[in-house]
Design a protein around this motif. Structure first.
Motif, mmCIF file in Angstrom:
data_model
loop_
_atom_site.group_PDB
_atom_site.id
_atom_site.type_symbol
_atom_site.label_atom_id
_atom_site.label_comp_id
_atom_site.label_asym_id
_atom_site.label_seq_id
_atom_site.Cartn_x
_atom_site.Cartn_y
_atom_site.Cartn_z
ATOM 1 N N CYS A 186 8.727 -2.690 22.749
ATOM 2 C CA CYS A 186 9.545 -3.097 21.598
ATOM 3 C C CYS A 186 10.524 -2.001 21.192
ATOM 4 N N VAL A 187 10.021 -0.799 21.041
ATOM 5 C CA VAL A 187 10.881 0.318 20.616
ATOM 6 C C VAL A 187 11.938 0.588 21.669
ATOM 7 N N GLY A 188 11.538 0.630 22.916
ATOM 8 C CA GLY A 188 12.488 0.892 23.994
ATOM 9 C C GLY A 188 13.554 -0.177 24.108
ATOM 10 N N ARG A 225 11.468 -10.043 24.713
ATOM 11 C CA ARG A 225 10.653 -11.069 24.031
ATOM 12 C C ARG A 225 9.906 -11.916 25.055
ATOM 13 N N ASP A 226 10.599 -12.326 26.124
ATOM 14 C CA ASP A 226 9.963 -13.140 27.161
ATOM 15 C C ASP A 226 8.832 -12.379 27.848
ATOM 16 N N PHE A 227 9.071 -11.102 28.140
ATOM 17 C CA PHE A 227 8.055 -10.277 28.775
ATOM 18 C C PHE A 227 6.821 -10.163 27.873
ATOM 19 N N ILE A 228 7.056 -9.909 26.608
ATOM 20 C CA ILE A 228 5.948 -9.741 25.656
ATOM 21 C C ILE A 228 5.194 -11.056 25.485
ATOM 22 N N THR A 229 5.919 -12.166 25.397
ATOM 23 C CA THR A 229 5.264 -13.470 25.282
ATOM 24 C C THR A 229 4.351 -13.698 26.482
ATOM 25 N N GLY A 230 4.841 -13.394 27.684
ATOM 26 C CA GLY A 230 4.030 -13.529 28.880
ATOM 27 C C GLY A 230 2.799 -12.641 28.852
ATOM 28 N N ALA A 231 2.996 -11.400 28.436
ATOM 29 C CA ALA A 231 1.885 -10.449 28.365
ATOM 30 C C ALA A 231 0.842 -10.906 27.346
ATOM 31 N N LEU A 232 1.295 -11.443 26.222
ATOM 32 C CA LEU A 232 0.373 -11.910 25.197
ATOM 33 C C LEU A 232 -0.421 -13.127 25.658
ATOM 34 N N HIS A 233 0.217 -13.998 26.426
ATOM 35 C CA HIS A 233 -0.470 -15.212 26.880
ATOM 36 C C HIS A 233 -1.422 -14.927 28.047
ATOM 37 N N GLU A 234 -1.174 -13.835 28.772
ATOM 38 C CA GLU A 234 -2.088 -13.452 29.859
ATOM 39 C C GLU A 234 -3.288 -12.662 29.336
ATOM 40 N N ALA A 235 -3.113 -12.027 28.187
ATOM 41 C CA ALA A 235 -4.176 -11.184 27.631
ATOM 42 C C ALA A 235 -5.315 -12.065 27.125
ATOM 43 N N PRO A 236 -6.525 -11.496 27.100
ATOM 44 C CA PRO A 236 -7.698 -12.277 26.625
ATOM 45 C C PRO A 236 -7.555 -12.727 25.194
#
Length: 184
Positions: A149-151, A173-184
């Motif tokens: 986010c900061v970067g 935003r897309d990367f973070i959304t993907g990471a959040l949906h893959e996380a437990p």
């Protein structure tokens, strides 16, 4: 003329608020004590009634700015975190340098600052990471998303073209959304 304790506290608060905005706009190191005081209508000599040094003021600015971040509020469920990150990675936030997050604007200065300033930043960054870890149940993911986010905001602000700025923010935003949906 002697001022009341309340007046002194109000002046200190004005100085903190003004200094945070000035620092985020033009850099803390670049603004002298006289300029910081002039912004609140006082002379440079009055500064030392409120802070022993400019570094002490910077430490307080970092504390104030990082502790008041909406993305550091607890408790935070995953849906609220996602909404906060969407707002963080927005063009509105990109254009709101003075009112936005201090990390991308002051990060380089904090990194070069004296140990008390960096220790204060570390405290609040660790607090933020801890809050995100509670939500995400993954401390490494919390650090990675915070850094992303900061970067992303910093890189987007570095660009001159608004379409490229939007592209950087959307990709993040897309990367973070993907990471959040893959996380437990």
């Amino acid at each position: 003329m002697r001022y009341s304790t309340t007046h002194k506290q109000q002046t200190r608060q004005k100085l903190l608020e003004s200094s945070g905005a000035l620092a985020k706009r033009g850099g803390f190191a670049a603004t002298g004590v006289a300029g910081l005081m002039k912004a609140i209508g006082l002379t440079g000599g009055a500064f030392y009634n409120h802070f022993p040094s400019k570094d002490d003021l910077f430490t307080e600015v970092v504390r104030r700015e990082l502790s008041s971040s909406p993305i550091a509020q607890q408790p935070m469920n995953r849906a609220r975190l996602e909404r906060c990150l969407d707002q963080y990675l927005s063009m509105a936030h990109l254009h709101n340098v003075e009112g936005g997050c201090a990390i991308p604007t002051l990060g380089a200065e904090i990194a070069r600052a004296e140990l008390p300033v960096r220790a204060e930043a570390e405290h609040w960054l660790c607090s933020l990471q801890h809050a995100w870890t509670q939500t995400l149940e993954d401390p490494d993911l919390a650090w990675a998303l915070l850094s992303q986010c900061v970067g992303a905001l910093l890189i987007a602000r570095m660009l001159a073209s608004e379409p490229l700025q939007e592209q950087v923010l959307k990709a993040s935003r897309d990367f973070i959304t993907g990471a959040l949906h893959e996380a437990p």
